[in-house]
Design a protein around this motif. Structure first.
Motif, PDB file in Angstrom:
ATOM      1  N   THR A 160       0.838  -1.194   0.000  1.00  0.00           N
ATOM      2  CA  THR A 160       0.000   0.000   0.000  1.00  0.00           C
ATOM      3  C   THR A 160       0.875   1.246   0.000  1.00  0.00           C
ATOM      4  N   ARG A 161       0.240   2.360  -0.259  1.00  0.00           N
ATOM      5  CA  ARG A 161       0.935   3.651  -0.197  1.00  0.00           C
ATOM      6  C   ARG A 161       0.127   4.580   0.701  1.00  0.00           C
ATOM      7  N   PRO A 162       0.757   5.598   1.276  1.00  0.00           N
ATOM      8  CA  PRO A 162       0.018   6.504   2.149  1.00  0.00           C
ATOM      9  C   PRO A 162      -1.149   7.164   1.425  1.00  0.00           C
ATOM     10  N   HIS A 163      -2.287   7.198   2.109  1.00  0.00           N
ATOM     11  CA  HIS A 163      -3.435   7.933   1.574  1.00  0.00           C
ATOM     12  C   HIS A 163      -3.344   9.376   2.061  1.00  0.00           C
ATOM     13  N   VAL A 164      -3.334  10.294   1.126  1.00  0.00           N
ATOM     14  CA  VAL A 164      -3.268  11.713   1.457  1.00  0.00           C
ATOM     15  C   VAL A 164      -4.570  12.367   1.005  1.00  0.00           C
ATOM     16  N   PRO A 165      -5.316  12.988   1.912  1.00  0.00           N
ATOM     17  CA  PRO A 165      -6.560  13.656   1.509  1.00  0.00           C
ATOM     18  C   PRO A 165      -6.308  14.709   0.433  1.00  0.00           C
ATOM     19  N   HIS A 178       2.738  12.745   5.956  1.00  0.00           N
ATOM     20  CA  HIS A 178       2.045  11.554   6.437  1.00  0.00           C
ATOM     21  C   HIS A 178       2.824  10.942   7.593  1.00  0.00           C
ATOM     22  N   THR A 179       2.131  10.169   8.430  1.00  0.00           N
ATOM     23  CA  THR A 179       2.812   9.505   9.541  1.00  0.00           C
ATOM     24  C   THR A 179       3.941   8.597   9.064  1.00  0.00           C
ATOM     25  N   GLU A 180       3.861   8.096   7.817  1.00  0.00           N
ATOM     26  CA  GLU A 180       4.937   7.268   7.279  1.00  0.00           C
ATOM     27  C   GLU A 180       6.278   7.985   7.304  1.00  0.00           C
ATOM     28  N   ASP A 181       6.248   9.334   7.295  1.00  0.00           N
ATOM     29  CA  ASP A 181       7.480  10.128   7.280  1.00  0.00           C
ATOM     30  C   ASP A 181       7.751  10.797   8.618  1.00  0.00           C
ATOM     31  N   TYR A 182       7.090  10.318   9.667  1.00  0.00           N
ATOM     32  CA  TYR A 182       7.191  11.030  10.946  1.00  0.00           C
ATOM     33  C   TYR A 182       8.616  11.102  11.467  1.00  0.00           C
ATOM     34  N   LEU A 183       9.355  10.006  11.446  1.00  0.00           N
ATOM     35  CA  LEU A 183      10.717  10.057  11.983  1.00  0.00           C
ATOM     36  C   LEU A 183      11.609  10.988  11.174  1.00  0.00           C
ATOM     37  N   THR A 184      11.341  11.091   9.870  1.00  0.00           N
ATOM     38  CA  THR A 184      12.130  12.014   9.041  1.00  0.00           C
ATOM     39  C   THR A 184      11.987  13.455   9.533  1.00  0.00           C
ATOM     40  N   VAL A 197      -2.397  16.688  14.546  1.00  0.00           N
ATOM     41  CA  VAL A 197      -2.405  15.308  14.065  1.00  0.00           C
ATOM     42  C   VAL A 197      -3.814  15.000  13.580  1.00  0.00           C
ATOM     43  N   VAL A 198      -3.899  14.424  12.374  1.00  0.00           N
ATOM     44  CA  VAL A 198      -5.185  14.105  11.751  1.00  0.00           C
ATOM     45  C   VAL A 198      -5.355  12.596  11.731  1.00  0.00           C
ATOM     46  N   GLY A 199      -6.455  12.076  12.289  1.00  0.00           N
ATOM     47  CA  GLY A 199      -6.714  10.649  12.265  1.00  0.00           C
ATOM     48  C   GLY A 199      -6.646  10.041  13.647  1.00  0.00           C
ATOM     49  N   SER A 200      -7.290   8.864  13.809  1.00  0.00           N
ATOM     50  CA  SER A 200      -7.368   8.244  15.129  1.00  0.00           C
ATOM     51  C   SER A 200      -6.934   6.787  15.118  1.00  0.00           C
ATOM     52  N   GLY A 342      -2.354  11.156   9.777  1.00  0.00           N
ATOM     53  CA  GLY A 342      -2.513   9.737  10.085  1.00  0.00           C
ATOM     54  C   GLY A 342      -3.756   9.220   9.377  1.00  0.00           C
ATOM     55  N   THR A 343      -3.760   9.339   8.060  1.00  0.00           N
ATOM     56  CA  THR A 343      -4.965   9.126   7.256  1.00  0.00           C
ATOM     57  C   THR A 343      -4.955   7.801   6.511  1.00  0.00           C
ATOM     58  N   GLY A 344      -4.162   6.858   6.984  1.00  0.00           N
ATOM     59  CA  GLY A 344      -4.240   5.506   6.457  1.00  0.00           C
ATOM     60  C   GLY A 344      -3.505   5.292   5.151  1.00  0.00           C
ATOM     61  N   HIS A 345      -3.822   4.164   4.526  1.00  0.00           N
ATOM     62  CA  HIS A 345      -3.143   3.740   3.307  1.00  0.00           C
ATOM     63  C   HIS A 345      -4.160   3.271   2.279  1.00  0.00           C
ATOM     64  N   GLU A 346      -3.709   3.188   1.041  1.00  0.00           N
ATOM     65  CA  GLU A 346      -4.529   2.700  -0.060  1.00  0.00           C
ATOM     66  C   GLU A 346      -3.685   1.765  -0.912  1.00  0.00           C
ATOM     67  N   PRO A 347      -4.312   0.847  -1.662  1.00  0.00           N
ATOM     68  CA  PRO A 347      -3.529  -0.101  -2.454  1.00  0.00           C
ATOM     69  C   PRO A 347      -2.631   0.609  -3.472  1.00  0.00           C
ATOM     70  N   SER A 348      -1.400   0.141  -3.581  1.00  0.00           N
ATOM     71  CA  SER A 348      -0.506   0.656  -4.619  1.00  0.00           C
ATOM     72  C   SER A 348      -0.943   0.099  -5.974  1.00  0.00           C
TER      73      SER A 348
END
Length: 443
Positions: A160-165, A178-184, A197-200, A342-348
């Motif tokens: 999957t890839r990050p879902h961005v609104p 996206h949260t996928e890049d949080y540590l960066t 932060v967006v999402g639960s 933090g808006t989830g993922h969608e299929p690549s």
């Protein structure tokens, strides 16, 4: 510029992508001598959600949901054998935890990936197209070279890839990410004046906990809003977990498509939501921050939908976020410096030409019970998919605990015989009408 392509390999199966699922397939195929396999991954090395390797985070499934154990507990590629090889087995024994550190699962999977000769990193599959009775697989290597391989079967594990609104796509960067890049971008976030932060879901909760722990002492303002009706826990009861089983997968797959969509729409908390530990950690941090002190500058609320992100007119703030409270149908704004999605993922997308794979009315691939992608031509398929079948196989598709089962099914199909037993009964629950009381059986 890429060099001219060379035909460099003929395989029984090519795997596209090397996340945990295709890596598990490579591990289970390793002792099968009559299936010649190659797996290609664009990244230079195995890395599982590196942007979320926060200290103290753990898997949300037991360690038995490793790459192979639930298919073959005697495999040399099990998590327990990894610990044995690394001299950590007794340490794990005394650790006495069922849920292992996320960083250790990543290290285990990397050990497997670096040990399997069938796995190649720094090799991006750019296209898969029909070629006779099989498939032509084009691979671009890290040095700019191009390879062409042929395969009787292809297994897509592109994940999957990050879902961005849509409201955030034009402003992505170092302060909207996206949260996928949080540590960066973590240092920027914890030292900012205000973060939203967006999402639960679990990833959003882990980010919030980290911000509270690292940022509150410095005066950080934290907003945490979600479209969901609340910050609800993920379902983790034993009876609820039986939805992550081969039986439920088969039951769900056998239902009409509209029924599957209706069911899944009400199952978010089976595979989304917060772990109890993360929820407790957030509350405890807030409680401790208010001992003999005023409430910290933290606001969190459910039922809030992000409608716009625009430059802030407030001096010292970077962004103005417009929200709609869904239940009250009221709009409000908040100003912030950093936005973490933090808006989830969608299929690549699958690297296939248009029209090769059959799709449903919503454009999603049709996936058979044995994980074959149905071909638009109607001919027998030798294409398989991993974690692209949430809509056809249900909530277990992204779950690590079903990865070994799915790979057992795929290995048996590739080999044309049973290599790994696929059990008919694994749980106590019956899904659908119980066999012994079917009306058809009593007539």
């Amino acid at each position: 510029m890429s060099r001219p392509a060379d035909v460099t390999g003929e395989y029984d199966v090519v795997g596209v992508g090397l996340g945990p699922f295709n890596l598990g397939l490579a591990a289970l195929l390793d002792p099968v001598p009559d299936v010649n396999a190659a797996f290609f991954e664009a990244a230079p090395r195995f890395a599982w959600h590196p942007g979320l390797m926060l200290p103290g985070t753990t898997l949300q499934v037991p360690f038995l949901a490793d790459l192979v154990t639930l298919a073959d507990p005697t495999s040399r590629w099990s998590f327990l054998n990894y610990l044995h090889e690394r001299g950590r087995l007794y340490r794990f024994y005394f650790y006495e935890r069922f849920h292992v550190p996320r960083a250790e699962f990543d290290a285990y999977a990397r050990w497997v990936a670096e040990s399997l000769p069938s796995c190649r990193f720094g090799a991006r599959v750019t296209s898969v197209s029909p070629a006779g009775d099989g498939w032509r697989v084009v691979v671009e290597t890290a040095d700019g070279g191009v390879e062409e391989h042929t395969a009787r079967s292809v297994v897509f594990g592109v994940g999957t890839r990050p879902h961005v609104p849509a409201v955030a796509r034009d402003v992505l960067g170092a302060d909207v990410f996206h949260t996928e890049d949080y540590l960066t971008y973590r240092e920027k976030a914890v030292t900012a004046s205000a973060v939203t932060v967006v999402g639960s879901g679990q990833s959003a909760g882990e980010v919030v906990a980290d911000l509270l722990e690292a940022g509150l002492p410095g005066g950080l303002t934290v907003d945490w809003f979600t479209r969901s009706r609340g910050f609800l826990p993920m379902e983790y009861s034993k009876l609820g977990l039986e939805h992550f089983t081969p039986e439920y997968t088969a039951y769900f797959h056998g239902l009409p498509g509209p029924t599957r969509d209706e069911i899944r729409a009400g199952q978010d908390l089976l595979y989304k939501g917060l772990s109890a530990e993360t929820s407790e950690r957030i509350y405890d941090l807030l409680y401790e921050a208010t001992v003999d002190r005023a409430d910290p500058p933290v606001v969190y609320a459910g039922g809030c939908e992000l409608r716009a992100i625009e430059p802030s007119p407030v001096p010292g703030r970077r962004w103005r976020l417009t929200w709609r409270q869904r239940d009250q149908d009221r709009t409000f704004t908040r100003d912030t410096d950093v936005v973490v999605l933090g808006t989830g993922h969608e299929p690549s997308p699958l690297p296939l030409p248009d029209g090769v794979v059959a799709a449903d009315a919503l454009g999603r691939p049709e996936v058979a019970l044995d994980y074959r992608l149905a071909l638009a031509s109607g001919t027998p398929s030798t294409l398989f998919a991993q974690n692209a079948e949430l809509h056809t196989h249900g909530v277990g598709a992204p779950d690590l605990g079903l990865g070994a089962h799915r790979n057992s099914v795929i290995v048996n199909a590739l080999a044309g015989r049973e290599i790994y037993p696929v059990r008919d009964r694994t749980v106590y629950q019956s899904f659908g009408v119980p066999e012994e009381v079917r009306p058809d059986d009593r007539t």
